[in-house]
Write a protein that holds these residues in place. Sequence first.
Motif, PDB file in Angstrom:
ATOM      1  N   SER A 115    -125.886 -58.866-109.681  1.00  0.00           N
ATOM      2  CA  SER A 115    -127.126 -59.327-108.876  1.00  0.00           C
ATOM      3  C   SER A 115    -126.211 -59.171-107.077  1.00  0.00           C
ATOM      4  CB  SER A 115    -127.489 -61.286-109.362  1.00  0.00           C
ATOM      5  OG  SER A 115    -125.911 -61.791-108.809  1.00  0.00           O
ATOM      6  N   LEU A 116    -124.714 -58.575-107.255  1.00  0.00           N
ATOM      7  CA  LEU A 116    -124.533 -58.833-106.125  1.00  0.00           C
ATOM      8  C   LEU A 116    -124.490 -57.078-105.571  1.00  0.00           C
ATOM      9  CD1 LEU A 116    -121.092 -60.763-106.435  1.00  0.00           C
ATOM     10  CD2 LEU A 116    -122.998 -61.346-105.533  1.00  0.00           C
ATOM     11  N   ALA A 117    -124.759 -57.203-104.382  1.00  0.00           N
ATOM     12  CA  ALA A 117    -124.812 -55.503-103.736  1.00  0.00           C
ATOM     13  C   ALA A 117    -123.501 -54.980-103.895  1.00  0.00           C
ATOM     14  CB  ALA A 117    -126.016 -55.311-102.921  1.00  0.00           C
ATOM     15  N   PHE A 118    -123.079 -53.252-104.227  1.00  0.00           N
ATOM     16  CA  PHE A 118    -122.055 -52.736-103.579  1.00  0.00           C
ATOM     17  C   PHE A 118    -121.237 -53.199-102.114  1.00  0.00           C
ATOM     18  CE2 PHE A 118    -119.937 -49.804-101.792  1.00  0.00           C
ATOM     19  CZ  PHE A 118    -118.336 -49.177-102.936  1.00  0.00           C
ATOM     20  N   GLU A 119    -122.339 -53.197-101.348  1.00  0.00           N
ATOM     21  CA  GLU A 119    -122.649 -53.333-100.057  1.00  0.00           C
ATOM     22  C   GLU A 119    -122.208 -54.427 -99.414  1.00  0.00           C
ATOM     23  OE1 GLU A 119    -125.041 -51.849-101.205  1.00  0.00           O
ATOM     24  OE2 GLU A 119    -124.138 -49.058-100.926  1.00  0.00           O
ATOM     25  N   THR A 120    -122.241 -55.543-100.329  1.00  0.00           N
ATOM     26  CA  THR A 120    -121.413 -56.444 -99.666  1.00  0.00           C
ATOM     27  C   THR A 120    -120.984 -56.477-100.329  1.00  0.00           C
ATOM     28  OG1 THR A 120    -124.082 -57.571 -99.710  1.00  0.00           O
ATOM     29  CG2 THR A 120    -122.516 -59.364-100.360  1.00  0.00           C
ATOM     30  N   VAL A 121    -120.576 -56.712-101.430  1.00  0.00           N
ATOM     31  CA  VAL A 121    -119.103 -57.111-102.369  1.00  0.00           C
ATOM     32  C   VAL A 121    -117.981 -56.607-101.331  1.00  0.00           C
ATOM     33  CG1 VAL A 121    -117.817 -57.136-104.250  1.00  0.00           C
ATOM     34  CG2 VAL A 121    -119.976 -57.459-104.286  1.00  0.00           C
ATOM     35  N   HIS A 122    -118.000 -55.062-101.553  1.00  0.00           N
ATOM     36  CA  HIS A 122    -116.849 -54.407-101.105  1.00  0.00           C
ATOM     37  C   HIS A 122    -117.525 -53.799 -98.768  1.00  0.00           C
ATOM     38  CE1 HIS A 122    -115.083 -54.276-104.989  1.00  0.00           C
ATOM     39  NE2 HIS A 122    -116.029 -53.659-105.184  1.00  0.00           N
TER      40      HIS A 122
END
Length: 186
Positions: free
Chosen positions: A7-14
């Motif tokens: 549910s979390l985008a790569f760009e958000t988490v990283h």
Amino acid sequence: MADRYESLAFETVHRDFVPLLPPPPARIADIGAGTGRDAAALAARGHTVLAVEPVPELRALARSLHPSPSIHWLSDALPGLPRLDGEAGRLDAILLSAVWMHLPEPSRTPAMRRLHDLLAPGGRLFLTLRHGPPPEDRQMYDIPAHETVALAAQHGLRPLQHAKNIDHLARDHVHWTTLTFEKDHP
């Protein structure tokens, strides 16, 4: 668990890592690839990804969620990563997202040495550290950032980035540190 991570985008988490990624096409290992979210995002950016995941069920799920000819799945684990022997000195980047926290103290030194050896000169190591009480049913360690920075320095990895972040899954009493290191050129 897979639904929560996906549910979390790569760009958000990283978000701290994205500007420091090597330009495509690069060879990147995603160690502890889990559901494949990060491996898929890296492949979509034009990279060749070695997605390393020791849990067969997660590997199978990840392959079905993220089929890509740019992702090569391997069963392997830290500290040794023996299946990556042919990659020594060839990886442009390595990502360890929510992985380092599972290594007991005696495994961290050989793991850091192995990560260093896998990176090409100028290669980057992207690592996240989880802070807060661990779930009762999982082996986890709250590893201080300064300990990881010192260990990386002992193995020829210089720090490029150090940031603190919230927990994007909104778990109480959990926060993260993101660290980026670069292998020195000989």
